[in-house]
Design a protein around this motif. Structure first.
Motif, PDB file in Angstrom:
ATOM      1  N   UNK A 293      68.340  45.677 -63.450  1.00  0.00           N
ATOM      2  CA  UNK A 293      68.609  46.511 -64.623  1.00  0.00           C
ATOM      3  C   UNK A 293      70.063  46.948 -64.654  1.00  0.00           C
ATOM      4  N   UNK A 294      70.647  47.210 -63.480  1.00  0.00           N
ATOM      5  CA  UNK A 294      72.058  47.599 -63.422  1.00  0.00           C
ATOM      6  C   UNK A 294      72.958  46.435 -63.813  1.00  0.00           C
ATOM      7  N   UNK A 295      72.569  45.212 -63.433  1.00  0.00           N
ATOM      8  CA  UNK A 295      73.340  44.037 -63.840  1.00  0.00           C
ATOM      9  C   UNK A 295      73.287  43.865 -65.353  1.00  0.00           C
ATOM     10  N   UNK A 296      72.117  44.063 -65.936  1.00  0.00           N
ATOM     11  CA  UNK A 296      71.990  43.978 -67.396  1.00  0.00           C
ATOM     12  C   UNK A 296      72.854  45.041 -68.079  1.00  0.00           C
ATOM     13  N   UNK A 328      69.168  37.364 -66.329  1.00  0.00           N
ATOM     14  CA  UNK A 328      68.589  38.491 -65.589  1.00  0.00           C
ATOM     15  C   UNK A 328      67.318  38.985 -66.263  1.00  0.00           C
ATOM     16  N   UNK A 329      67.327  39.026 -67.574  1.00  0.00           N
ATOM     17  CA  UNK A 329      66.130  39.441 -68.309  1.00  0.00           C
ATOM     18  C   UNK A 329      64.984  38.441 -68.125  1.00  0.00           C
ATOM     19  N   UNK A 330      65.332  37.156 -68.159  1.00  0.00           N
ATOM     20  CA  UNK A 330      64.301  36.133 -68.014  1.00  0.00           C
ATOM     21  C   UNK A 330      63.615  36.250 -66.659  1.00  0.00           C
ATOM     22  N   UNK A 331      64.363  36.616 -65.650  1.00  0.00           N
ATOM     23  CA  UNK A 331      63.823  36.700 -64.300  1.00  0.00           C
ATOM     24  C   UNK A 331      63.118  38.021 -64.029  1.00  0.00           C
ATOM     25  N   UNK A 332      63.707  39.141 -64.506  1.00  0.00           N
ATOM     26  CA  UNK A 332      63.204  40.465 -64.102  1.00  0.00           C
ATOM     27  C   UNK A 332      62.679  41.302 -65.253  1.00  0.00           C
ATOM     28  N   UNK A 333      62.774  40.818 -66.487  1.00  0.00           N
ATOM     29  CA  UNK A 333      62.407  41.653 -67.622  1.00  0.00           C
ATOM     30  C   UNK A 333      63.580  42.520 -68.042  1.00  0.00           C
ATOM     31  N   UNK A 334      63.452  43.174 -69.177  1.00  0.00           N
ATOM     32  CA  UNK A 334      64.556  43.964 -69.727  1.00  0.00           C
ATOM     33  C   UNK A 334      64.451  45.421 -69.284  1.00  0.00           C
ATOM     34  N   UNK A 335      65.536  45.920 -68.724  1.00  0.00           N
ATOM     35  CA  UNK A 335      65.632  47.354 -68.444  1.00  0.00           C
ATOM     36  C   UNK A 335      66.358  47.996 -69.607  1.00  0.00           C
ATOM     37  N   UNK A 336      65.673  48.755 -70.417  1.00  0.00           N
ATOM     38  CA  UNK A 336      66.226  49.150 -71.718  1.00  0.00           C
ATOM     39  C   UNK A 336      66.983  50.473 -71.665  1.00  0.00           C
ATOM     40  N   UNK A 337      68.276  50.380 -71.790  1.00  0.00           N
ATOM     41  CA  UNK A 337      69.129  51.549 -71.980  1.00  0.00           C
ATOM     42  C   UNK A 337      69.687  51.487 -73.401  1.00  0.00           C
ATOM     43  N   UNK A 338      70.574  52.413 -73.734  1.00  0.00           N
ATOM     44  CA  UNK A 338      71.191  52.387 -75.053  1.00  0.00           C
ATOM     45  C   UNK A 338      71.956  51.103 -75.303  1.00  0.00           C
ATOM     46  N   UNK A 339      72.561  50.557 -74.246  1.00  0.00           N
ATOM     47  CA  UNK A 339      73.300  49.309 -74.393  1.00  0.00           C
ATOM     48  C   UNK A 339      72.363  48.106 -74.457  1.00  0.00           C
ATOM     49  N   UNK A 340      71.367  48.063 -73.598  1.00  0.00           N
ATOM     50  CA  UNK A 340      70.567  46.850 -73.427  1.00  0.00           C
ATOM     51  C   UNK A 340      69.571  46.633 -74.566  1.00  0.00           C
ATOM     52  N   UNK A 341      68.906  47.698 -75.017  1.00  0.00           N
ATOM     53  CA  UNK A 341      67.833  47.518 -76.004  1.00  0.00           C
ATOM     54  C   UNK A 341      68.032  48.271 -77.317  1.00  0.00           C
ATOM     55  N   UNK A 342      68.837  49.320 -77.310  1.00  0.00           N
ATOM     56  CA  UNK A 342      68.915  50.194 -78.481  1.00  0.00           C
ATOM     57  C   UNK A 342      70.161  49.982 -79.339  1.00  0.00           C
ATOM     58  N   UNK A 343      70.716  48.779 -79.297  1.00  0.00           N
ATOM     59  CA  UNK A 343      71.902  48.473 -80.083  1.00  0.00           C
ATOM     60  C   UNK A 343      71.683  47.119 -80.747  1.00  0.00           C
ATOM     61  N   UNK A 344      71.195  47.145 -81.980  1.00  0.00           N
ATOM     62  CA  UNK A 344      70.833  45.908 -82.681  1.00  0.00           C
ATOM     63  C   UNK A 344      72.039  44.991 -82.877  1.00  0.00           C
ATOM     64  N   UNK A 360      65.755  32.503 -77.478  1.00  0.00           N
ATOM     65  CA  UNK A 360      64.347  32.796 -77.712  1.00  0.00           C
ATOM     66  C   UNK A 360      63.774  33.632 -76.562  1.00  0.00           C
ATOM     67  N   UNK A 361      64.089  33.241 -75.344  1.00  0.00           N
ATOM     68  CA  UNK A 361      63.627  33.998 -74.181  1.00  0.00           C
ATOM     69  C   UNK A 361      64.198  35.411 -74.179  1.00  0.00           C
ATOM     70  N   UNK A 362      65.488  35.517 -74.503  1.00  0.00           N
ATOM     71  CA  UNK A 362      66.160  36.825 -74.551  1.00  0.00           C
ATOM     72  C   UNK A 362      65.504  37.735 -75.586  1.00  0.00           C
ATOM     73  N   UNK A 363      65.303  37.214 -76.783  1.00  0.00           N
ATOM     74  CA  UNK A 363      64.683  38.007 -77.847  1.00  0.00           C
ATOM     75  C   UNK A 363      63.272  38.452 -77.454  1.00  0.00           C
ATOM     76  N   UNK A 364      62.539  37.556 -76.817  1.00  0.00           N
ATOM     77  CA  UNK A 364      61.164  37.886 -76.416  1.00  0.00           C
ATOM     78  C   UNK A 364      61.144  39.010 -75.377  1.00  0.00           C
ATOM     79  N   UNK A 365      62.044  38.934 -74.395  1.00  0.00           N
ATOM     80  CA  UNK A 365      62.079  39.950 -73.341  1.00  0.00           C
ATOM     81  C   UNK A 365      62.451  41.323 -73.902  1.00  0.00           C
ATOM     82  N   UNK A 366      63.404  41.351 -74.821  1.00  0.00           N
ATOM     83  CA  UNK A 366      63.780  42.625 -75.442  1.00  0.00           C
ATOM     84  C   UNK A 366      62.614  43.170 -76.255  1.00  0.00           C
TER      85      UNK A 366
END
Length: 426
Positions: A293-296, A328-344, A360-366
């Motif tokens: 999640x820190x890498x993401x 990183x998301x494909x392997x570990x899932x998305x760790x959602x912070x303001x940067x990772x998930x809350x910024x369209x 496609x994988x990225x969009x699915x994980x988010x």
């Protein structure tokens, strides 16, 4: 200057005559934190009293306080205040959070970058949230639209005291939030970028003034860009990854607040150290296994810095960052912070640099992470690094309380000894 009692405690202030002062009077605006406001109200009243005393010397030629009051009064009149109110409020110089709040309201806004497009939006938020006055009898905490802006009309310099080795310009987000937020706001109000300095009070035997850009450069070179420091951090596990990502996030915060303080070279060095691993420290494997999640977060911050035009990254750098972020998301899932998930807008910016399958994988994980957050009734999925940091937060709180307690004991002991010594002399 302070007026002290026999115990050395400050009871009042007096105005130093200009001929004794030996220089012109300087106009100063004080931005108080919520903690100081709550614990030291009497000191804020004395600061405001000092301003009022200086402003009363209207016959003095070299008196910036008088000039500042006149300029502020003009602004307040333009804002629609009555002449009496404009005159009364023109000397107010101690400001803090409205409604007793402790934060500026800009940190979450800045870190979810699609919530703002211009600096003015950030400055307006800062002015509205930090523009209550603390220093006038009967008006404690009052807010008047335009009053804070009026007080900042002639601001040239922003100064932040630094008393502790436990934080620096990059390691603590509140520094860019308050000092940086005020710098950005002054730039919007005056049209010029103010100088910024730390009053370095960490050693009473070696106090100094340090320019902000120098402080940032020194901290970056001695911590997140220092191979020895990084190697020691890698031994600490997930919380260390969190700390590195946070420092890089704060670098972005400063880049927003004061672009002149962050050179392109700093972002290039961060890229070389953590993305290319040019120092051969194994940082990517460390993040992958200890705290994905820190890498993401780290890669998303760098992408957002580029998206905002603050770092002129090359197309190759952006593609590498996007691919590392998505992998990183494909392997570990998305760790959602303001940067990772809350910024369209940032998600779209990253997606544009991925291949069809990766995107496609990225969009699915988010989407999975955001849906899980909705089900949990939370704003965003708790980052793994946040969970792992809970113990360190408790330790941090304890580490602050211990020196405070020791300091209080020392102060009480000093007061006792001074009183005893004076009594024996008498």
């Amino acid at each position: 200057e302070p007026v002290r009692d026999r115990m050395g405690r400050v009871q009042d202030i007096r105005l130093i005559p200009l001929e004794e002062l030996g220089r012109k009077r300087i106009d100063v605006v004080v931005q108080t934190s919520g903690q100081l406001r709550d614990l030291a109200a009497s000191r804020l009243y004395l600061i405001q009293k000092a301003v009022d005393l200086a402003a009363s010397q209207k016959s003095e030629r070299d008196n910036e306080v008088v000039r500042g009051a006149v300029d502020a009064e003009k602004v307040l009149l333009e804002k629609g205040l009555s002449p009496a109110d404009a005159r009364m409020l023109a000397t107010q110089r101690v400001f803090g959070g409205v409604n007793g709040n402790y934060g500026t309201g800009i940190q979450g806004m800045v870190e979810s970058g699609d919530r703002w497009e211009t600096e003015k939006e950030i400055a307006d938020t800062y002015l509205n949230n930090m523009g209550a006055i603390y220093g006038m009898e009967g008006r404690w905490g009052d807010f008047q639209q335009g009053m804070f802006e009026a007080a900042l009309q002639n601001a040239d310099v922003v100064v932040q005291p630094r008393q502790s080795n436990t934080w620096g310009a990059l390691s603590l987000d509140h520094v860019y939030e308050f000092m940086g937020g005020l710098s950005l706001t002054v730039r919007q109000v005056t049209g010029k970028d103010p100088d910024a300095y730390f009053n370095d009070l960490r050693s009473k035997h070696k106090t100094r003034v340090q320019e902000l850009k120098q402080a940032i450069g020194v901290e970056a070179r001695t911590t997140i860009l220092n191979p020895t420091y990084i190697q020691e951090q890698l031994k600490e596990g997930a919380n260390a990854a969190n700390g590195i990502a946070e420092t890089i996030r704060n670098t972005y915060g400063w880049n927003v607040m004061k672009p002149a303080a962050i050179d392109k070279e700093l972002w290039e060095d961060i890229y070389a150290t953590y993305i290319r691993d040019e120092k051969g420290l194994g940082v990517q494997e460390f993040f992958r296994t200890q705290n994905p999640a820190a890498l993401q977060e780290l890669t998303a911050v760098m992408m957002e810095t580029a998206r905002k035009g603050l770092w002129k990254a090359s197309p190759e750098q952006l593609r590498t960052l996007a691919e590392m972020h998505a992998a990183s998301m494909a392997e570990a899932g998305a760790g959602c912070s303001g940067f990772v998930c809350d910024n369209a807008k940032l998600r779209a910016f990253i997606g544009e640099r991925l291949s069809g399958a990766q995107k496609q994988s990225y969009d699915n994980k988010v989407a999975e992470a955001r849906q899980a957050a909705v089900k949990d009734g939370a704003k965003g999925q708790r980052l793994k690094k946040e969970t792992l940091s809970s113990d360190s937060d408790t330790t941090s709180a304890t580490s602050y309380l211990l020196p405070v307690g020791v300091a209080l004991v020392v102060i009480i002991l000093i007061i006792f000894l001074v009183a005893k010594r004076r009594k024996s002399r008498e």
